[in-house]
Scaffold this active site. Sequence first.
Site, PDB file in Angstrom:
ATOM      1  CE  LYS A 238     -35.579 -18.108 -13.324  1.00 34.69           C
ATOM      2  NZ  LYS A 238     -35.203 -16.688 -13.332  1.00 34.69           N
TER       3      LYS A 238
ATOM      4  NE  ARG B 214     -29.239 -18.074 -11.908  1.00 38.95           N
ATOM      5  CZ  ARG B 214     -30.282 -17.950 -11.099  1.00 38.95           C
ATOM      6  NH1 ARG B 214     -30.881 -19.011 -10.620  1.00 38.95           N
ATOM      7  NH2 ARG B 214     -30.739 -16.771 -10.794  1.00 38.95           N
TER       8      ARG B 214
ATOM      9  NE  ARG C 153     -29.938 -11.432  -8.972  1.00 37.15           N
ATOM     10  CZ  ARG C 153     -31.179 -11.221  -8.562  1.00 37.15           C
ATOM     11  NH1 ARG C 153     -31.561 -10.033  -8.111  1.00 37.15           N
ATOM     12  NH2 ARG C 153     -32.058 -12.182  -8.607  1.00 37.15           N
TER      13      ARG C 153
ATOM     14  NE  ARG D 105     -33.673 -12.573  -3.846  1.00 40.69           N
ATOM     15  CZ  ARG D 105     -33.796 -13.401  -4.888  1.00 40.69           C
ATOM     16  NH1 ARG D 105     -34.931 -14.053  -5.072  1.00 40.69           N
ATOM     17  NH2 ARG D 105     -32.826 -13.586  -5.728  1.00 40.69           N
TER      18      ARG D 105
ATOM     19  NE  ARG E 155     -37.482 -10.549  -6.326  1.00 41.96           N
ATOM     20  CZ  ARG E 155     -36.889 -11.516  -7.030  1.00 41.96           C
ATOM     21  NH1 ARG E 155     -37.607 -12.336  -7.772  1.00 41.96           N
ATOM     22  NH2 ARG E 155     -35.584 -11.638  -7.007  1.00 41.96           N
TER      23      ARG E 155
END
Length: 210
Positions: A13, A88, A163, A152, A122
């Site tokens: 996204k 969300r 998640r 992260r 990532r």
Amino acid sequence: MKIILLGAPGSGKGTLAKKISNDFKIPQISTGDLFRAIVKEDSLLAKKVNQIMKSGALVPDEVTCEIVKERISKPDCNKGFILDGFPRTIAQAKALEKISQIDTVILVELDNDIIIDRLSSRRVCPSCGEIYNSQDNLNNLCKKCSSPLIQRDDDKPETIKYRLEVYGTNTSPLINFYSDRLLKVCSAGSPDETYKPVKSFLEKMEEEIE
Ligand code: AMP
């Protein structure tokens, strides 16, 4: 144009939002980024949000809706915006309906196996927010501002799984909620391949709005 980007964490996204923002000159509003900025402050809210984000859970709806309401009331949002990571939950979507009329919802689809692979590798620049894949950036430095890249906390394997569960339970019901204005795109290919159908769709929509 008022756009929502819907999709699991790691579906792409953020990358898509940056391309749309660049071409259509509307701001990308990432609630994740807004929360990461709050976490840097010295406040009780910052501590609470930090704990929640590290666990991979969702920040309470009331707090989230309030920061989005404030952000989209800023002048740079007059011509529209891209909501990246908001809403969300159904409660957030209903709260949004009271403050703004969304034109289109883009659902970014990707298999969980690929998501887990992408999120695990990532790396992000803590200074400018640029996103990289650890395999494409062996010296671990940001190509834009030379800052050392970080992983992260919530991109660690145990949190990624949680998640994705949170997405399935709380966020995926939004696909039905927005079924009247949903564009589905698959992000298994390159960022440009993902963006191509989105760009032509938005160009047509922009013409209709004008
Ligand atoms: P993201 O960068 O979009 O993956 O978001 C990172 C984290 O910020 C999420 O795992 C949540 O803890 C929090 N967050 C971001 N957006 C929302 C939202 N709309 N509602 C609740 N929590 C959110």
